[in-house]
Scaffold this motif. Structure first.
Motif, PDB file in Angstrom:
ATOM      1  N   UNK A  82     -38.629 -48.906  -1.153  1.00  0.00           N
ATOM      2  CA  UNK A  82     -37.645 -47.940  -1.613  1.00  0.00           C
ATOM      3  C   UNK A  82     -37.962 -47.610  -3.056  1.00  0.00           C
ATOM      4  N   UNK A  83     -37.833 -46.343  -3.408  1.00  0.00           N
ATOM      5  CA  UNK A  83     -37.985 -45.959  -4.813  1.00  0.00           C
ATOM      6  C   UNK A  83     -36.709 -45.253  -5.260  1.00  0.00           C
ATOM      7  N   UNK A  84     -36.388 -45.410  -6.552  1.00  0.00           N
ATOM      8  CA  UNK A  84     -35.210 -44.780  -7.152  1.00  0.00           C
ATOM      9  C   UNK A  84     -35.642 -44.198  -8.498  1.00  0.00           C
ATOM     10  N   UNK A  85     -35.538 -42.883  -8.638  1.00  0.00           N
ATOM     11  CA  UNK A  85     -36.013 -42.206  -9.841  1.00  0.00           C
ATOM     12  C   UNK A  85     -34.995 -42.354 -10.970  1.00  0.00           C
ATOM     13  N   UNK A  86     -35.486 -42.799 -12.128  1.00  0.00           N
ATOM     14  CA  UNK A  86     -34.645 -42.978 -13.310  1.00  0.00           C
ATOM     15  C   UNK A  86     -34.818 -41.854 -14.329  1.00  0.00           C
ATOM     16  N   UNK A  87     -36.066 -41.422 -14.550  1.00  0.00           N
ATOM     17  CA  UNK A  87     -36.358 -40.387 -15.548  1.00  0.00           C
ATOM     18  C   UNK A  87     -37.452 -39.467 -15.040  1.00  0.00           C
ATOM     19  N   UNK A  88     -37.343 -38.195 -15.370  1.00  0.00           N
ATOM     20  CA  UNK A  88     -38.385 -37.233 -15.061  1.00  0.00           C
ATOM     21  C   UNK A  88     -38.290 -36.685 -13.649  1.00  0.00           C
ATOM     22  N   UNK A  89     -39.217 -35.790 -13.343  1.00  0.00           N
ATOM     23  CA  UNK A  89     -39.307 -35.200 -12.011  1.00  0.00           C
ATOM     24  C   UNK A  89     -40.662 -35.543 -11.421  1.00  0.00           C
ATOM     25  N   UNK A  90     -40.659 -35.994 -10.181  1.00  0.00           N
ATOM     26  CA  UNK A  90     -41.881 -36.441  -9.531  1.00  0.00           C
ATOM     27  C   UNK A  90     -41.953 -35.835  -8.130  1.00  0.00           C
ATOM     28  N   UNK A  91     -43.149 -35.556  -7.681  1.00  0.00           N
ATOM     29  CA  UNK A  91     -43.343 -34.976  -6.356  1.00  0.00           C
ATOM     30  C   UNK A  91     -43.666 -36.076  -5.354  1.00  0.00           C
ATOM     31  N   UNK A  92     -42.822 -36.188  -4.324  1.00  0.00           N
ATOM     32  CA  UNK A  92     -43.056 -37.105  -3.222  1.00  0.00           C
ATOM     33  C   UNK A  92     -43.881 -36.362  -2.175  1.00  0.00           C
ATOM     34  N   UNK A  93     -45.021 -36.940  -1.807  1.00  0.00           N
ATOM     35  CA  UNK A  93     -45.876 -36.341  -0.786  1.00  0.00           C
ATOM     36  C   UNK A  93     -45.886 -37.264   0.427  1.00  0.00           C
ATOM     37  N   UNK A  94     -45.526 -36.702   1.587  1.00  0.00           N
ATOM     38  CA  UNK A  94     -45.511 -37.437   2.853  1.00  0.00           C
ATOM     39  C   UNK A  94     -46.218 -36.587   3.910  1.00  0.00           C
ATOM     40  N   UNK A  95     -46.240 -37.078   5.128  1.00  0.00           N
ATOM     41  CA  UNK A  95     -46.811 -36.301   6.226  1.00  0.00           C
ATOM     42  C   UNK A  95     -46.079 -34.971   6.400  1.00  0.00           C
ATOM     43  N   UNK A  96     -44.801 -34.930   6.018  1.00  0.00           N
ATOM     44  CA  UNK A  96     -43.982 -33.726   6.185  1.00  0.00           C
ATOM     45  C   UNK A  96     -44.205 -32.691   5.091  1.00  0.00           C
ATOM     46  N   UNK A  97     -44.900 -33.052   4.026  1.00  0.00           N
ATOM     47  CA  UNK A  97     -45.112 -32.117   2.925  1.00  0.00           C
ATOM     48  C   UNK A  97     -44.696 -32.699   1.597  1.00  0.00           C
ATOM     49  N   UNK A  98     -44.172 -31.838   0.734  1.00  0.00           N
ATOM     50  CA  UNK A  98     -43.831 -32.228  -0.635  1.00  0.00           C
ATOM     51  C   UNK A  98     -42.367 -31.962  -0.929  1.00  0.00           C
ATOM     52  N   UNK A  99     -41.788 -32.844  -1.752  1.00  0.00           N
ATOM     53  CA  UNK A  99     -40.416 -32.679  -2.205  1.00  0.00           C
ATOM     54  C   UNK A  99     -40.319 -33.210  -3.630  1.00  0.00           C
TER      55      UNK A  99
END
Length: 153
Positions: A66-83
């Protein structure tokens, strides 16, 4: 146990075979779970610089993440694409789900997040975009090609 993250040693670099290490050159981890004496799961405070990523895209056979974002904006890349994930957002990756994932920092500022995972024995990680498999070996990993050939360390 109370810990001050400022006093937890920084871990840079990667245990990946040499040819894969540049992808995470801008990643710095602090093993908060280890500093607190946790044995059943790990918690890392992670900072990734612009242009770097959390890991190669991967999924685990036995361990949840599990990840939890604290600062900044990051792109999650999975089989489904990007978010794009922003502070306060989280994402979970159940063990055995062959949906490879990683985080890429495409912004101009550092990204900071918590990375939480269990320590189930017998885990392996599969890297769908690379000729790489990681097999847990105690407290370390053995890296092989998908044909089973071991990478030189």
């Amino acid at each position: 146990m109370i810990i001050d993250p400022k006093n937890v040693p920084k871990i840079t670099g990667s245990k990946y075979p040499q040819q894969f290490q540049s992808a995470v050159a801008g990643r710095v981890k602090k093993r908060l779970g280890d500093a607190a004496g946790l044995q059943n799961f790990g918690v890392n405070l992670v900072r990734i610089a612009p242009g770097s990523c959390s890991a190669l895209r991967h999924w685990h056979t036995r361990q949840d993440e599990l990840i939890y974002v604290l600062e900044g904006e990051v792109t999650l890349i999975t089989n489904s694409g990007e978010q794009v994930l922003k502070p306060g957002m989280a994402a979970g990756f159940p063990a055995g789900d062959a949906d490879g994932h990683h985080l890429v920092n495409r912004s101009n500022a550092d990204v900071v997040y918590l990375e939480i995972g269990d320590r189930t024995a017998g885990d392996s990680a599969n890297y769908p975009d690379d000729d790489l498999i990681a097999k847990a070996n105690g407290n370390s990993w053995i890296f092989t090609r998908k044909n089973g050939e071991v990478y030189e360390s």
